[in-house]
Write a protein that holds these residues in place. Structure first.
Motif, short mmCIF file in Angstrom:
data_model
loop_
_atom_site.label_atom_id
_atom_site.label_comp_id
_atom_site.label_asym_id
_atom_site.label_seq_id
_atom_site.Cartn_x
_atom_site.Cartn_y
_atom_site.Cartn_z
N VAL A 1 5.69 -0.61 1.14
CA VAL A 1 6.52 -0.37 2.26
C VAL A 1 8.17 -0.29 1.92
O VAL A 1 8.77 -1.15 1.19
CB VAL A 1 6.36 -1.44 3.39
CG1 VAL A 1 7.19 -1.30 4.44
CG2 VAL A 1 4.95 -1.69 3.68
N ASP A 2 8.55 0.81 2.05
CA ASP A 2 10.18 1.06 1.69
C ASP A 2 10.06 0.90 0.14
O ASP A 2 11.09 0.24 -0.02
CB ASP A 2 11.05 0.02 2.65
CG ASP A 2 11.31 0.69 3.90
OD1 ASP A 2 11.06 1.95 4.05
OD2 ASP A 2 11.64 -0.01 4.77
N GLY A 3 9.15 1.31 -0.44
CA GLY A 3 9.47 1.00 -2.03
C GLY A 3 8.92 -0.15 -2.66
O GLY A 3 9.13 -0.37 -3.66
N ARG A 4 8.77 -1.30 -1.80
CA ARG A 4 8.34 -2.59 -2.24
C ARG A 4 6.92 -2.88 -1.96
O ARG A 4 6.46 -2.68 -0.57
CB ARG A 4 9.32 -3.61 -1.76
CG ARG A 4 9.19 -4.83 -2.34
CD ARG A 4 9.97 -5.88 -1.59
NE ARG A 4 10.01 -7.16 -2.25
CZ ARG A 4 10.27 -8.36 -1.53
NH1 ARG A 4 10.96 -7.93 -0.45
NH2 ARG A 4 10.20 -9.34 -2.11
N PRO A 5 5.95 -3.34 -3.01
CA PRO A 5 4.71 -3.81 -2.41
C PRO A 5 4.81 -4.96 -1.45
O PRO A 5 5.44 -5.83 -1.69
CB PRO A 5 4.17 -4.38 -3.84
CG PRO A 5 5.10 -3.60 -4.76
CD PRO A 5 6.41 -3.34 -4.49
N LEU A 6 4.13 -4.71 -0.36
CA LEU A 6 3.78 -5.63 0.73
C LEU A 6 3.45 -7.10 0.44
O LEU A 6 3.91 -7.98 0.67
CB LEU A 6 3.06 -5.12 1.80
CG LEU A 6 2.87 -5.89 3.18
CD1 LEU A 6 4.44 -5.99 3.74
CD2 LEU A 6 1.92 -5.20 4.12
N LEU A 7 2.71 -7.07 -0.71
CA LEU A 7 2.24 -8.51 -1.07
C LEU A 7 3.27 -9.15 -1.88
O LEU A 7 3.39 -10.42 -1.57
CB LEU A 7 0.99 -8.15 -2.21
CG LEU A 7 0.34 -9.51 -2.70
CD1 LEU A 7 -0.44 -10.09 -1.58
CD2 LEU A 7 -0.71 -9.12 -3.69
#
Length: 357
Positions: free
Chosen positions: A36-42
């Protein structure tokens, strides 16, 4: 709260397997993480050992069903339009706990909202809601196109390793341990006679310490001639849990922005670097004069982004010793450098956890 537009993507991720000294283990899982927005959600969940439903080892029919669900082409599996975003990596049982969210369509857009930790049929947002995560609005065309790539029959990760060396007993124990956690392992003296199609199934090759350089070069040529790029582990540790961790590190296919990015160790301290808040566990392994293995739990806690120094008990790392660092997503291994006395800390100082030896 209105959902703001966000980009949606997928990235390969790994939940590294592990063999414990007491014989217990955790399985290796490869999966696709949501970006999400270039960053892993985890990564927004700093202390969560979990995988998405988009795992590489599930049958194609189940993977297709998961994708269809995220596309809202099937009914939600949980009341209130809730879908499992991350679940237990061992059994996927909701009773073990899962991160869930409401997924709905708003016009052509898809919205993820009301994230929560859930262990039963209904989520309690007041008690277990992730109030700092979401809501996210994804443009429909990009969202559908991204998930559709999982239905195109893309090749699965090569979760096999080729072990090459003369110490058959150590290699056999290591191969058995790797198979236990879900990583295929084969043993050979050389790879020149292995068919190219077989070589293409391996993701890593580990050379024993006694393997001469000429044979190593021939193995590398065999893989190059087969058109496959594999990770190499030279001189694996003579301690099975450490060797397994080295293989896991070599097989790591997670996104470039890994949380655990640096690990070095001297006889006095370990230096750890992380890119986002996450739980880090440091374990020291050493061999005594009789080649017996001793284990010392060095640190277990959540670290903030940046560099951290963890003091080491000299008795825990004397002789031939190794340090293994783990987050829920990846693992790093380093030999203890006895020639480095340890300089000033690179950033923050972390308190050492009680250990056992």
């Amino acid at each position: 709260m209105a959902a703001e537009y966000a980009t949606f993507g997928l990235a390969p991720a790994t939940r590294a397997g592990q063999v414990h000294t007491d014989g217990d283990f955790q399985v290796h899982r490869d999966f696709m993480d949501f970006v999400v927005d270039g960053r892993p959600l985890l990564y927004r969940l700093c202390d969560l050992d979990a995988v998405s439903p988009l795992a590489s080892d599930v049958p194609p029919a189940i993977l297709t069903a998961q994708v269809r669900g995220l596309l809202l082409e099937t009914e939600a599996p949980l009341p209130g339009g809730r879908y499992v975003i991350y679940g237990c990596p061992e059994c996927a049982d909701l009773a073990c706990g899962a991160v869930t969210a409401v997924i709905l369509r708003d016009g052509d857009d898809f919205v993820w909202r009301d994230f929560a930790w859930q262990t039963g049929e209904h989520a309690d947002l007041e008690l277990n809601g992730y109030h700092g995560i979401g809501p996210y609005r994804f443009p429909g065309a990009d969202y559908r196109a991204t998930l559709a790539t999982l239905l195109d029959g893309a090749p699965r990760p090569r979760r096999r390793v080729l072990l090459i060396g003369a110490r058959v007993a150590l290699l056999a124990r290591s191969a058995a341990a790797l198979r236990t956690i879900g990583v295929g392992a084969d043993i050979t003296q050389d790879a020149r006679d292995v068919p190219a199609d077989e070589l293409r199934t391996y993701g890593a090759v580990a050379f024993g310490r006694s393997v001469p350089e000429e044979r190593r070069r021939s193995v590398r040529r065999a893989f190059a001639d087969a058109g496959v790029d594999v990770a190499h582990v030279d001189g694996p540790a003579p301690i099975v849990p450490v060797l397994v961790a080295q293989i896991e590190q070599a097989l790591d296919r997670g996104p470039a922005g890994r949380r655990l990015t640096g690990l070095t160790a001297s006889a006095a301290a370990a230096d750890v670097e992380v890119t986002s808040p996450c739980r880090v566990r440091l374990t020291a392994y050493r061999l005594d004069r009789l080649r017996r293995t001793h284990v010392h739990e060095v640190f277990d806690g959540v670290l903030e982004p940046g560099g951290h120094r963890v003091a080491l008990d000299p008795g825990a790392v004397k002789g031939e010793a190794y340090l293994v660092a783990r987050t829920p997503g990846n693992v790093l291994v380093t030999a203890v450098n006895r020639d480095d006395p340890g300089g000033p800390p690179p950033g923050n100082r972390a308190e050492r956890a009680p250990g056992r030896d």
